[in-house]
Enzyme design. Structure first.
Site: not given
Length: 300
Positions: A97-99
């Site tokens: 998700a690379k949040r």
């Protein structure tokens, strides 16, 4: 719910099935190859079929969140069901998700991907550190509390990355006078690794890093000291993006473990027949096993 720490479960899965992580990336071309439409129903069927075929053959899968989100609420529901199927099958998941954010927003992201009560909860999630690794503390603390993990972007191989990741950053010595003193410089990517190592000193093995298998525009290996990380290393880029098992072994032989190479299109293109997927996983896992990637214990 009490569970063993993520890094312990990951190490056990790698020991049993090998180090390969398979990305579940429902690109339109792969959906067509598997006979599915490029819609919410198609990505659900694709993802669930992939989980059913891969369970018992690989240690971990990595759904690419954006390729589900693009289909709106139906795509998110599809991802929930893919993650649930994987959990039921005992297959570890990394939500790609690379949040990254700050304060209450980061806390909300953490709860979405790491809380026991969330239908999107995975075993680990990828995070972006470019608001500062410290801003990721809500996710790190929740991962530690729930037996999950995080993978923080350190060195990626996209052509836009070096202007940020290879930039020089001051190193703060917290033992210095006042609020600390600066003692030289290091690359931003190395500062991310070192910050994750400090996290792992408090929460052993919770913070892994993402380091691409290909050199990208830097024209050189990753150039990072991973020896004191004390956590897992997720290595995308194996296969269709150009890296070979030998490349991965050469670049990551000196790090801590487990080292988890990830391949998506090269494996999934062998589908949709489960036997063909099994053969593709076995071949790539066999090549990786022969090369002796670091598999832990963490910090070794």
């Amino acid at each position: 719910m009490t569970r063993a720490p993520f890094v312990a479960r990951l190490g056990a899965a790698v020991a049993r099935y090998g180090p390969l992580c398979v990305g579940i990336d429902p690109h339109p071309g792969l959906l067509a190859r598997w006979g599915h439409e490029d819609d919410a129903a198609g990505v659900e069927r694709f993802g669930r079929d992939a989980v059913a075929a891969l369970a018992g053959h690989v240690a971990v899968v990595k759904p690419q969140v954006a390729l589900f989100e693009v289909h709106g609420s139906g795509g998110v529901r599809a991802l929930e069901r893919v993650l649930a199927d994987a959990a039921d099958a005992g297959l570890l998941t990394i939500a790609d998700a690379k949040r990254g954010d700050i304060g209450s927003t980061m806390t909300a992201y953490a709860s979405a991907w790491l809380a026991d009560t969330s239908p999107l909860a995975a075993d680990a999630v990828t995070l972006s550190p470019y608001l500062g690794v410290g801003s990721l503390t809500p996710a790190i603390d929740l991962a530690a509390a729930t037996g999950r993990g995080v993978f923080v972007l350190a060195r990626t191989s996209n052509p836009e990355a070096p202007s940020v990741q290879s930039a020089q950053a001051w190193t703060l010595d917290p033992s210095g006078p006042g609020h600390g003193s600066y003692r030289g410089m290091r690359e931003v990517a190395q500062s991310v690794v070192d910050s994750c190592a400090a996290v792992n000193a408090r929460h052993p093995g919770v913070a892994g890093v993402v380091v691409g298998a290909t050199a990208g525009t830097t024209g050189r290996p990753h150039g990072l000291d991973l020896s004191r990380l004390g956590g897992p290393v997720l290595v995308p880029g194996l296969g269709a993006q150009g890296a070979t098992p030998a490349d991965v072994a050469e670049a990551f032989a000196a790090g801590s473990g487990p080292v988890i190479p990830s391949s998506s299109r090269e494996i999934l293109a062998a589908g949709p027949h489960p036997e063909a997927l099994h053969d593709a996983c076995a071949a790539l896992n066999g090549s990786l096993a022969d090369l002796g990637l670091p598999a832990g214990p963490v910090g070794a």
